[in-house]
Design an enzyme around this catalytic site. Structure first.
Site, PDB file in Angstrom:
ATOM      1  CD  GLU A 259      -3.428  -5.819   4.033  1.00 22.15           C
ATOM      2  OE1 GLU A 259      -2.224  -5.830   3.693  1.00 22.15           O
ATOM      3  OE2 GLU A 259      -3.942  -4.888   4.677  1.00 22.15           O
TER       4      GLU A 259
ATOM      5  CD  GLU B 226      -2.989  -1.109   2.251  1.00 17.09           C
ATOM      6  OE1 GLU B 226      -2.892  -0.238   3.128  1.00 17.09           O
ATOM      7  OE2 GLU B 226      -3.908  -1.952   2.233  1.00 17.09           O
TER       8      GLU B 226
END
Length: 820
Positions: free
Chosen positions: A487, A412
């Site tokens: 994720e 991220e």
């Protein structure tokens, strides 16, 4: 057995250190002075995490566990070096020090490393005093505001002293690959980097391959043997690369189902004498990712059933303990997990050794941030100078592990929103490929735009964080690129907590800083598990998922985390505004939470209800059924109390006190069975499950009486008297009939007698600020945990006793045996 271990010359250097938190009096660097009187400093053994010792403080950030993990700390060790070390190279290998470590020997700075998750080596030879006393000092400077979770503090992984002849294999200097693999034969290539710290010499290497047993020991004679290489000159202070190729007949393939391993034993000779021998465990397997099917391991499709794991060990903190890691993996394996994503950093080497031995697939991740950091003092401050060194160190250390199937270059990262960000991704991926072309690269992307702005060309496998609806769109746009759920879910729950009314609105189910265990609650970016299940089932080209997270971890107590919104992660102005508003609201609340709610297993290692939802999906061949909630609700008599069932069967009938409440079948996209209109009456709630029309499994939950006694169970009773082995002892509060009392919170006191010690207690309650070292722990929804450690060199019976006012106590006996 460690990767590339100098079998005879690598010894643990963990014992007998002195520790001080803060700076000693005097000039800067006074803690490194050889003559410093450190007798008053605390004596301890490594690995050590000073942060976990606390104390917890309400005013500390919940995001990082409300524990004091930051600041300066010093470690010193006095040792005598044998006179023979004068003709050897002597190194200190540190597997992990959190963080900004600087190392001195006899007052001279000899090296260091800032990234707390990297393993590194320092050369002690120049300043070592052979035949005399030496003083080693390590300074840690862990900056505040540098992590989004609890990082720990100190020398929290193992430390090794390595001694080598001047001509030896360099640090992490072997690389074993299997470029040609067939059923009857595998080609094994061994690259060896030799280092010569002495005068110029002629060198040669030879390699033999042996099978390893389940414990990592050599078995039988050599299965393949190379001829000695041609004599090759190695100049003084130089390195050279030599390569050998061997043929291994009838190879046994490594896989999660059968983790068969081998070891390449490389012998180095110079001037006719053996100067080094290095053992490199490896596995024979083929790994490929197909855009249309996902992971192909040894020619067979293997769905990835993975979880993300942070590095802390709950009540033990970040300090490495192999048994604690092994217990985590055992619990996850029983759920059906076959893969781990090491979020968001390289793990301890022992984690990978366990994965190799136990059969887990690993995606090893390097960074949580690149140049654009997420916290004031995080990796963004190190990126320009250290990213290449850290990335190469990770890959070179771990590339021989058969468990590793991909390298992740980031999680991220904020550069996703930058026009030139994809170039950074390509740069990092190229560094990885320059060290290892046998595996693919990936990253965890959380922006929708990440799949379409160049990042999809920078890595080999695109990882989507919380975007199952993007799978078909991306696949249509780039049908040649493999996809994985890097994720997923981020469902939140507290073990044993159930709130009413039950709602499918993911923002509901929150009360008293706990989260309902109906497994329907999630932060705004996340979902209940079923959304990802459906995304995978509807898009079978996706390789699988890594659930956030396998275990609860210290820090990030979302949804009660004033920093969890992390507004910096949002490039969309509207999303950032919402995040900033949430942050402002949460900052007004006095939040006690110190650990996460994301885990499928709680911080103490107790299974949440969600565990069985994943087990039902990932182990369809296992007859199992799990009812929720518990059936102890005296205040709800006559009220609707929904009942959910997780099962690997396809049909079930529910009974309350023998009366049928209906039989239900699972549809193609039903992942739980629900009876939403059950009216509570005390007694026995029973589910009878069928599969293909035949009885499959049953589960019953019963109304218990008053709390009356304690029951103790140990995960292991036979221990090694090595000062490291652990037994995890669970106390359950029951009624006089032995039935669990699921809402009990009695205070339990633990005592240990014999050659063992109580090192920590826990109960899985994210809001508890009681010291983990406290011998007294209130049960949380009927359970508490004691962690007992053996004493080194002291064998015998260890008795663990639990007592609680007004309840019958309990004992359990452990047996600590001397090591063979």
């Amino acid at each position: 057995m460690s990767v590339s271990a100098h079998a005879a010359d690598r010894v643990s250097f963990n014992a007998d250190w002195r520790f001080m938190k803060g700076e000693p009096a005097g000039a800067a660097g006074a803690g490194a002075a050889p003559g410093l009187d450190d007798k008053a400093w605390r004596k301890l053994d490594l690995p050590h995490d000073f942060g976990i010792e606390g104390p917890f403080k309400q005013e500390y950030e919940g995001e990082t566990g409300k524990l004091p993990w930051w600041g300066v700390a010093w470690y010193r060790k006095t040792f005598t070096a044998p006179a023979g070390d004068a003709v050897r190279q002597v190194y200190l290998d540190i597997d992990g020090a959190m963080s900004h470590a600087t190392v001195w020997l006899n007052g001279e700075q000899v090296g260091g490393w800032p990234y707390g998750y990297s393993s590194f080596r320092v050369d002690l030879s120049k300043h070592l005093k052979p035949g005399a006393e030496n003083v080693l000092a390590v300074r840690i400077d862990n900056p505040p505001d540098s992590s989004r979770w609890y990082p720990g503090g100190g020398i929290y992984r193992n430390v090794w002293l390595v001694k080598a002849a001047p001509l030896h294999v360099a640090h992490n200097g072997t690389f074993v690959t299997t470029p040609i693999v067939k059923a009857g034969e595998a080609t094994v290539d061994v690259q060896v980097t030799l280092e010569n710290s002495g005068g110029a010499t002629a060198a040669q290497v030879s390699t033999a391959i042996y099978a390893l047993d389940a414990a990592g020991r050599r078995t039988g004679p050599a299965l393949a043997q190379s001829s000695p290489s041609a004599l090759t000159k190695v100049g003084a202070g130089r390195q050279i690369l030599l390569a050998q190729s061997l043929q291994l007949a009838q190879p046994k393939f490594w896989s999660p189902a059968k983790p068969q391993r081998y070891v390449a034993v490389t012998t180095v000779s110079g001037e006719g004498k053996v100067t080094d021998e290095v053992e490199t465990p490896f596995g024979v397997r083929t790994v490929a990712f197909e855009a249309g099917r996902g992971l192909i391991l040894n020619g067979e499709h293997v769905p990835i059933q993975g979880v993300c794991m942070h590095h802390d060990l709950g009540a033990l903190g970040a300090a490495l303990n192999v048994r604690a890691l092994e217990r985590q993996l055992e619990i996850l394996r029983d759920m059906g997990v076959n893969a781990i994503r090491t979020t968001h950093n390289p793990p301890a080497p022992e984690m990978l050794e366990l994965a190799d031995r136990m059969g887990f697939l690993i995606v090893e991740e390097a960074f949580d941030a690149w140049r654009l950091g997420k916290k004031k003092n995080d990796y963004g401050r190190l990126y320009d100078e250290w990213h290449e060194k850290d990335l190469r160190a990770m890959v070179k250390r771990d590339r021989n592990h058969p468990s590793i199937i991909m390298w992740s270059i980031g999680n991220e990262i904020r550069e996703q929103g930058e026009p030139e960000g994809w170039k950074m991704a390509a740069h990092l991926a190229d560094i990885v490929r320059s060290e290892d072309r046998t595996r693919l690269t990936t990253a965890g992307f959380n922006h929708v735009v990440s799949g379409y702005n160049g990042f999809q060309t920078a890595v080999d496998v695109v990882g989507f964080n919380y975007k199952p609806w993007e799978y078909p769109t991306f696949h249509k746009s780039a049908p040649h690129i493999p996809v994985i759920g890097s994720e997923t879910a981020s469902t939140v729950s507290s073990r044993g907590e159930y709130f009413f009314p039950v709602s499918d609105d993911k923002s509901k189910g929150l009360a008293n800083f706990q989260v309902s265990s109906y497994d329907l609650s999630a932060p705004r970016w996340a979902s209940a598990p079923e959304l990802e299940f459906k995304g995978l089932d509807d898009n079978p080209f996706v390789a699988g998922e890594f659930v956030w997270t396998g275990f609860d971890y210290l820090g990030e107590p979302t949804p009660y985390n004033a920093d969890s919104t992390n507004a910096l992660n949002f490039t969309d102005p509207a999303a950032r505004a919402r995040a900033e508003k949430e942050l402002a609201e949460l900052s007004k609340v006095k939040v006690p939470s110190r650990s996460s709610y994301f885990g499928i297993v709680d911080l103490a290692g107790f299974k949440k209800d969600r565990y069985y939802l994943y087990q039902a999906r990932w182990r369809p061949e296992l007859p199992m059924a799990h009812l929720l909630p518990h059936w102890n609700w005296p205040e709800r008599v006559g009220q609707v109390t929904p009942v959910h069932l997780y099962t690997s069967g396809d049909e079930a009938e529910l009974f309350l006190n023998g009366k049928s409440l209906g039989r239900k079948q699972r549809g193609a996209r039903d992942y739980r069975l629900r009876w939403d209109d059950v009216v509570y009456q005390p007694g026995a709630l029973k589910a009878v499950v069928y599969k293909q029309g035949k009885p499959w499994a049953e589960d019953t939950v019963q109304t218990a009486g008053k709390a009356a006694r304690l029951a103790l169970t140990a995960d292991r009773s036979a221990l090694q008297a090595d000062g490291k082995d652990l037994s995890f002892v669970t106390v359950a509060i029951t009624d006089k009939e032995g039935r669990p009392v699921p809402r009990s919170s009695n205070a339990v006191r633990f005592t240990v007698s014999g050659p063992g010690e109580l090192v920590a207690t826990d109960n899985g309650d994210a809001t508890s600020l009681v010291s983990f070292q406290s011998p007294e722990r209130a049960a949380f929804n009927g359970l508490a945990l004691a962690i007992v450690r053996t004493r080194a060199g002291q064998a015998g019976a260890i008795t663990v006793t639990a007592s609680s006012d007004g309840l019958a106590g309990a004992k359990v006996t452990l047996n600590s045996k001397a090591q063979p």
